[in-house]
Design a protein around this motif. Structure first.
Motif, PDB file in Angstrom:
ATOM      1  N   ASN A   1      35.682 -34.702 -39.883  1.00 55.38           N
ATOM      2  CA  ASN A   1      36.620 -33.674 -39.434  1.00 55.38           C
ATOM      3  C   ASN A   1      35.935 -32.707 -38.482  1.00 55.38           C
ATOM      4  OD1 ASN A   1      38.952 -34.278 -41.160  1.00 55.38           O
ATOM      5  ND2 ASN A   1      37.551 -33.743 -42.811  1.00 55.38           N
ATOM      6  N   THR A   2      36.630 -32.288 -37.449  1.00 54.56           N
ATOM      7  CA  THR A   2      36.148 -31.246 -36.558  1.00 54.56           C
ATOM      8  C   THR A   2      37.061 -30.041 -36.744  1.00 54.56           C
ATOM      9  OG1 THR A   2      35.333 -32.854 -34.972  1.00 54.56           O
ATOM     10  CG2 THR A   2      35.662 -30.609 -34.163  1.00 54.56           C
ATOM     11  N   VAL A   3      36.451 -28.894 -37.021  1.00 56.43           N
ATOM     12  CA  VAL A   3      37.208 -27.673 -37.278  1.00 56.43           C
ATOM     13  C   VAL A   3      36.896 -26.668 -36.177  1.00 56.43           C
ATOM     14  CG1 VAL A   3      37.598 -25.794 -38.921  1.00 56.43           C
ATOM     15  CG2 VAL A   3      37.064 -28.100 -39.750  1.00 56.43           C
ATOM     16  N   GLN A   4      37.954 -26.082 -35.609  1.00 58.81           N
ATOM     17  CA  GLN A   4      37.780 -25.053 -34.596  1.00 58.81           C
ATOM     18  C   GLN A   4      38.873 -24.009 -34.815  1.00 58.81           C
ATOM     19  OE1 GLN A   4      37.943 -26.363 -30.533  1.00 58.81           O
ATOM     20  NE2 GLN A   4      37.250 -24.401 -29.747  1.00 58.81           N
ATOM     21  N   LEU A   5      38.460 -22.742 -34.950  1.00 59.55           N
ATOM     22  CA  LEU A   5      39.417 -21.651 -35.100  1.00 59.55           C
ATOM     23  C   LEU A   5      39.982 -21.297 -33.732  1.00 59.55           C
ATOM     24  CD1 LEU A   5      37.438 -19.398 -37.597  1.00 59.55           C
ATOM     25  CD2 LEU A   5      39.296 -20.992 -38.097  1.00 59.55           C
ATOM     26  N   PRO A   6      41.262 -20.909 -33.676  1.00 58.12           N
ATOM     27  CA  PRO A   6      41.870 -20.585 -32.386  1.00 58.12           C
ATOM     28  C   PRO A   6      41.152 -19.448 -31.652  1.00 58.12           C
ATOM     29  CG  PRO A   6      43.524 -20.657 -34.121  1.00 58.12           C
ATOM     30  CD  PRO A   6      42.198 -20.810 -34.764  1.00 58.12           C
ATOM     31  N   SER A   7      40.604 -18.500 -32.406  1.00 59.64           N
ATOM     32  CA  SER A   7      39.959 -17.356 -31.770  1.00 59.64           C
ATOM     33  C   SER A   7      38.495 -17.604 -31.408  1.00 59.64           C
ATOM     34  CB  SER A   7      40.034 -16.149 -32.710  1.00 59.64           C
ATOM     35  OG  SER A   7      39.333 -16.448 -33.905  1.00 59.64           O
ATOM     36  N   ASP A   8      37.986 -18.782 -31.706  1.00 60.60           N
ATOM     37  CA  ASP A   8      36.565 -19.057 -31.509  1.00 60.60           C
ATOM     38  C   ASP A   8      36.413 -20.352 -30.707  1.00 60.60           C
ATOM     39  OD1 ASP A   8      33.828 -19.077 -31.682  1.00 60.60           O
ATOM     40  OD2 ASP A   8      33.747 -19.112 -33.870  1.00 60.60           O
ATOM     41  N   LYS A   9      35.506 -20.358 -29.758  1.00 60.50           N
ATOM     42  CA  LYS A   9      35.285 -21.566 -28.959  1.00 60.50           C
ATOM     43  C   LYS A   9      34.338 -22.542 -29.648  1.00 60.50           C
ATOM     44  CE  LYS A   9      36.338 -19.459 -24.599  1.00 60.50           C
ATOM     45  NZ  LYS A   9      35.946 -19.107 -23.270  1.00 60.50           N
ATOM     46  N   ALA A  10      33.594 -22.050 -30.637  1.00 58.75           N
ATOM     47  CA  ALA A  10      32.665 -22.923 -31.366  1.00 58.75           C
ATOM     48  C   ALA A  10      33.434 -23.776 -32.361  1.00 58.75           C
ATOM     49  CB  ALA A  10      31.623 -22.082 -32.089  1.00 58.75           C
ATOM     50  N   SER A  11      32.910 -24.933 -32.643  1.00 61.39           N
ATOM     51  CA  SER A  11      33.507 -25.806 -33.651  1.00 61.39           C
ATOM     52  C   SER A  11      32.398 -26.431 -34.486  1.00 61.39           C
ATOM     53  CB  SER A  11      34.364 -26.883 -32.985  1.00 61.39           C
ATOM     54  OG  SER A  11      33.561 -27.702 -32.182  1.00 61.39           O
ATOM     55  N   ILE A  12      32.787 -26.957 -35.620  1.00 63.35           N
ATOM     56  CA  ILE A  12      31.830 -27.634 -36.490  1.00 63.35           C
ATOM     57  C   ILE A  12      32.432 -28.974 -36.897  1.00 63.35           C
ATOM     58  CG2 ILE A  12      32.679 -26.491 -38.578  1.00 63.35           C
ATOM     59  CD1 ILE A  12      29.722 -26.596 -39.566  1.00 63.35           C
ATOM     60  N   THR A  13      31.585 -29.983 -36.974  1.00 68.33           N
ATOM     61  CA  THR A  13      32.004 -31.315 -37.390  1.00 68.33           C
ATOM     62  C   THR A  13      31.353 -31.615 -38.728  1.00 68.33           C
ATOM     63  OG1 THR A  13      32.175 -32.018 -35.097  1.00 68.33           O
ATOM     64  CG2 THR A  13      32.048 -33.749 -36.742  1.00 68.33           C
TER      65      THR A  13
ATOM     66  N   LEU B   1      24.233 -42.444 -40.889  1.00 74.14           N
ATOM     67  CA  LEU B   1      25.381 -41.598 -40.581  1.00 74.14           C
ATOM     68  C   LEU B   1      25.020 -40.381 -39.737  1.00 74.14           C
ATOM     69  CD1 LEU B   1      27.378 -41.739 -43.914  1.00 74.14           C
ATOM     70  CD2 LEU B   1      27.838 -42.923 -41.781  1.00 74.14           C
ATOM     71  N   ASN B   2      23.928 -39.731 -40.035  1.00 72.45           N
ATOM     72  CA  ASN B   2      23.558 -38.537 -39.269  1.00 72.45           C
ATOM     73  C   ASN B   2      23.188 -38.869 -37.828  1.00 72.45           C
ATOM     74  OD1 ASN B   2      24.018 -36.636 -41.259  1.00 72.45           O
ATOM     75  ND2 ASN B   2      21.983 -36.910 -42.131  1.00 72.45           N
ATOM     76  N   GLU B   3      22.768 -40.098 -37.557  1.00 72.39           N
ATOM     77  CA  GLU B   3      22.404 -40.502 -36.204  1.00 72.39           C
ATOM     78  C   GLU B   3      23.551 -41.240 -35.508  1.00 72.39           C
ATOM     79  OE1 GLU B   3      18.842 -42.804 -36.505  1.00 72.39           O
ATOM     80  OE2 GLU B   3      17.829 -41.283 -37.694  1.00 72.39           O
ATOM     81  N   SER B   4      24.272 -42.073 -36.248  1.00 68.86           N
ATOM     82  CA  SER B   4      25.329 -42.899 -35.661  1.00 68.86           C
ATOM     83  C   SER B   4      26.642 -42.157 -35.511  1.00 68.86           C
ATOM     84  CB  SER B   4      25.561 -44.141 -36.528  1.00 68.86           C
ATOM     85  OG  SER B   4      24.365 -44.860 -36.652  1.00 68.86           O
ATOM     86  N   VAL B   5      26.902 -41.235 -36.433  1.00 72.78           N
ATOM     87  CA  VAL B   5      28.144 -40.461 -36.427  1.00 72.78           C
ATOM     88  C   VAL B   5      27.760 -38.996 -36.334  1.00 72.78           C
ATOM     89  CG1 VAL B   5      30.214 -39.859 -37.743  1.00 72.78           C
ATOM     90  CG2 VAL B   5      29.281 -42.179 -37.868  1.00 72.78           C
ATOM     91  N   PRO B   6      28.291 -38.256 -35.371  1.00 70.91           N
ATOM     92  CA  PRO B   6      27.939 -36.831 -35.267  1.00 70.91           C
ATOM     93  C   PRO B   6      28.554 -36.049 -36.414  1.00 70.91           C
ATOM     94  CG  PRO B   6      29.669 -37.390 -33.718  1.00 70.91           C
ATOM     95  CD  PRO B   6      29.252 -38.666 -34.369  1.00 70.91           C
ATOM     96  N   ILE B   7      27.780 -35.845 -37.469  1.00 70.73           N
ATOM     97  CA  ILE B   7      28.320 -35.226 -38.673  1.00 70.73           C
ATOM     98  C   ILE B   7      28.257 -33.700 -38.604  1.00 70.73           C
ATOM     99  CG2 ILE B   7      28.022 -34.983 -41.152  1.00 70.73           C
ATOM    100  CD1 ILE B   7      27.291 -37.899 -41.240  1.00 70.73           C
ATOM    101  N   PHE B   8      27.155 -33.137 -38.198  1.00 77.24           N
ATOM    102  CA  PHE B   8      27.019 -31.687 -38.200  1.00 77.24           C
ATOM    103  C   PHE B   8      26.702 -31.175 -36.812  1.00 77.24           C
ATOM    104  CE2 PHE B   8      25.823 -33.016 -42.500  1.00 77.24           C
ATOM    105  CZ  PHE B   8      26.810 -32.341 -43.211  1.00 77.24           C
ATOM    106  N   GLY B   9      27.125 -29.973 -36.516  1.00 79.59           N
ATOM    107  CA  GLY B   9      26.773 -29.335 -35.261  1.00 79.59           C
ATOM    108  C   GLY B   9      27.960 -29.200 -34.337  1.00 79.59           C
ATOM    109  N   PRO B  10      27.753 -28.510 -33.232  1.00 80.03           N
ATOM    110  CA  PRO B  10      28.857 -28.278 -32.302  1.00 80.03           C
ATOM    111  C   PRO B  10      29.316 -29.555 -31.614  1.00 80.03           C
ATOM    112  CG  PRO B  10      26.807 -27.312 -31.490  1.00 80.03           C
ATOM    113  CD  PRO B  10      26.517 -27.892 -32.824  1.00 80.03           C
ATOM    114  N   VAL B  11      30.554 -29.554 -31.241  1.00 84.13           N
ATOM    115  CA  VAL B  11      31.132 -30.711 -30.543  1.00 84.13           C
ATOM    116  C   VAL B  11      30.924 -30.554 -29.067  1.00 84.13           C
ATOM    117  CG1 VAL B  11      33.273 -31.929 -30.057  1.00 84.13           C
ATOM    118  CG2 VAL B  11      32.827 -31.059 -32.347  1.00 84.13           C
TER     119      VAL B  11
END
Length: 83
Positions: free
Chosen positions: A41-53, A73-83
């Motif tokens: 899942n990628t989450v991004q708040l409307p008031s914030d340009k940053a997101s987390i996956t 998974l951590n290398e093949s699928v972008p699990i954490f960090g900004p999109v």
């Protein structure tokens, strides 16, 4: 014509529906269905340009399947960090 003999371990596996490690016994189709429950899942708040996956935590079966497939998974699928 020779008859095949079912091993004791195969009989136990068929009766318990579990592997020797206690994991669910799957066909290829049901294994794919199980692996498909891992969600990213990628989450991004409307008031914030940053997101987390974030990904759901893999089950023991999923972890073993990905390890055997050499999927990290951590290398093949972008699990954490900004999109």
């Amino acid at each position: 014509m020779a008859l095949s003999v079912v091993s004791t371990s195969a009989t136990k596996k068929a009766e318990s529906k579990k592997t020797t490690e206690g994991l669910p016994d799957h066909s290829f189709r049901t294994l794919l269905d199980d692996l498909a429950t891992l969600v990213v899942n990628t989450v991004q708040l409307p008031s914030d340009k940053a997101s987390i996956t974030m990904a759901t935590q893999p089950t023991a079966l999923q972890s073993k399947a990905f390890r055997l497939l050499e999927v990290r998974l951590n290398e093949s699928v972008p699990i954490f960090g900004p999109v």
